[in-house]
Motif scaffolding. Sequence first.
Motif, PDB file in Angstrom:
ATOM      1  N   TYR A 239     -58.671  69.656  28.316  1.00 51.73           N
ATOM      2  CA  TYR A 239     -59.012  68.346  27.748  1.00 51.73           C
ATOM      3  C   TYR A 239     -57.942  67.310  28.064  1.00 51.73           C
ATOM      4  O   TYR A 239     -58.249  66.197  28.491  1.00 51.73           O
ATOM      5  N   TRP A 274     -66.184  75.676  24.886  1.00 53.49           N
ATOM      6  CA  TRP A 274     -66.920  74.549  25.472  1.00 53.49           C
ATOM      7  C   TRP A 274     -67.283  73.532  24.407  1.00 53.49           C
ATOM      8  O   TRP A 274     -67.151  72.328  24.609  1.00 53.49           O
ATOM      9  N   ARG A 275     -67.695  74.009  23.231  1.00 51.52           N
ATOM     10  CA  ARG A 275     -68.032  73.083  22.142  1.00 51.52           C
ATOM     11  C   ARG A 275     -66.789  72.290  21.722  1.00 51.52           C
ATOM     12  O   ARG A 275     -66.860  71.086  21.479  1.00 51.52           O
ATOM     13  N   CYS A 278     -66.075  69.591  24.357  1.00 55.17           N
ATOM     14  CA  CYS A 278     -66.995  68.451  24.243  1.00 55.17           C
ATOM     15  C   CYS A 278     -66.584  67.533  23.091  1.00 55.17           C
ATOM     16  O   CYS A 278     -66.563  66.296  23.233  1.00 55.17           O
ATOM     17  N   LEU A 281     -63.357  65.562  23.863  1.00 49.74           N
ATOM     18  CA  LEU A 281     -63.587  64.476  24.810  1.00 49.74           C
ATOM     19  C   LEU A 281     -64.374  63.326  24.190  1.00 49.74           C
ATOM     20  O   LEU A 281     -64.187  62.159  24.556  1.00 49.74           O
ATOM     21  N   GLU A 282     -65.262  63.639  23.267  1.00 47.99           N
ATOM     22  CA  GLU A 282     -66.049  62.586  22.621  1.00 47.99           C
ATOM     23  C   GLU A 282     -65.206  61.768  21.646  1.00 47.99           C
ATOM     24  O   GLU A 282     -65.500  60.591  21.399  1.00 47.99           O
ATOM     25  N   LEU A 324     -69.621  61.601  29.997  1.00 51.32           N
ATOM     26  CA  LEU A 324     -69.817  62.543  28.894  1.00 51.32           C
ATOM     27  C   LEU A 324     -71.277  62.967  28.797  1.00 51.32           C
ATOM     28  O   LEU A 324     -71.580  64.131  28.543  1.00 51.32           O
ATOM     29  N   ASN A 325     -72.180  62.032  28.993  1.00 49.64           N
ATOM     30  CA  ASN A 325     -73.612  62.359  28.931  1.00 49.64           C
ATOM     31  C   ASN A 325     -74.028  63.291  30.057  1.00 49.64           C
ATOM     32  O   ASN A 325     -74.905  64.145  29.881  1.00 49.64           O
ATOM     33  N   PHE A 328     -71.157  66.743  29.367  1.00 45.60           N
ATOM     34  CA  PHE A 328     -70.744  67.322  28.083  1.00 45.60           C
ATOM     35  C   PHE A 328     -71.697  67.030  26.926  1.00 45.60           C
ATOM     36  O   PHE A 328     -71.335  67.233  25.772  1.00 45.60           O
ATOM     37  N   SER A 329     -72.910  66.592  27.218  1.00 48.74           N
ATOM     38  CA  SER A 329     -73.848  66.289  26.132  1.00 48.74           C
ATOM     39  C   SER A 329     -74.547  67.564  25.653  1.00 48.74           C
ATOM     40  O   SER A 329     -74.589  68.560  26.345  1.00 48.74           O
TER      41      SER A 329
END
Length: 329
Positions: A239, A274-275, A278, A281-282, A324-325, A328-329
């Motif tokens: 990250y 992975w969760r 995400c 990063l969000e 991100l979309n 990583f969405s």
Amino acid sequence: MNDKAVNVLEQYDMTVNRTFKGRGTIICDTDQGMRVLKEYRGRTEKLELLFQLQGKLKDSLRTDTLIRTKEGALFVKDIDNSVYILEEQVEGKECSYKNEEDIVKACGAMAKLHLKFMTPQSEKICVMPVFFYADEMERHTIECKRVRNYLRKLHNKTEFERALLKEYDYFLEKAVAVTRRAREESQAEYEAYVNSNGLYCHGDYQYHNVIFGKGSGGAYTGIVNLEHFAHDAGARDFYLLFRKISEKCDWSLDMAQSMLDAYQNRRVFPPIEWRSLCLRLEYPEKFWKIINFYYNSRKSWMPNRNYDKLESLIRQEKNREKLLNKFFS
């Protein structure tokens, strides 16, 4: 070299030919090679575990391995009781954020490090708490709310404060939403995952901590400043590097794909990591950094650099959301 440094270096079994200043360090040319002396502010009981982890890297990556004193200790104290460590120097050129090949190699090296850093419970020699990302997000979000309240009460706002307040609701809403979702993740499950797999990460995996060099055995990759290591999953390191590089290349989709491929060709992120990646990063980390610097600085004068960072954050937001979309969405 000052008297304190002389006193510290005399505790090591080596002859120092000359010294010169490095980046917050003292670099020593010795009869056993180049060494780096630096102040250490962490828990000294972590150093034996760090030494053990560094030993796991020797067959695949170079690192600034800790050097023991004549008495076998991994740290020394000066007359003011400050703690110092001595490390082997990894020579070469720093990874360049402008060079995609360098970044790809750095991501591959990161995956190697994470695979090597897995330590069975039976081998643990120091108990470290697991770092749970939702705790940090919550602290940052609370600070964001506090600073917004402070800004709203100001009567005479600077241009920077007006610009900051104009964007505040958008980024704060994101911070609150992501923090809420992170809190829905099971902390007990995450801690059990990290503990049962014996996971450790660098803790500050940035491009300037990756070194490329050449020796008698050919080209090599080095990873330095491992004393920041943390009891956390590899997603934490990925990250940090991914966000730093993405910010510098305007959240390029091609660079993002290259970084993900370079890492996951060696180590695929398990679903729980992975969760977490995400969510990390969000979270609007860059926005928090800007307000944290502002709130803890002189409010009457803000450097233009901080205003530039705010403008850059706003300008890049569409590309950030697009990336991100996509991934990583």
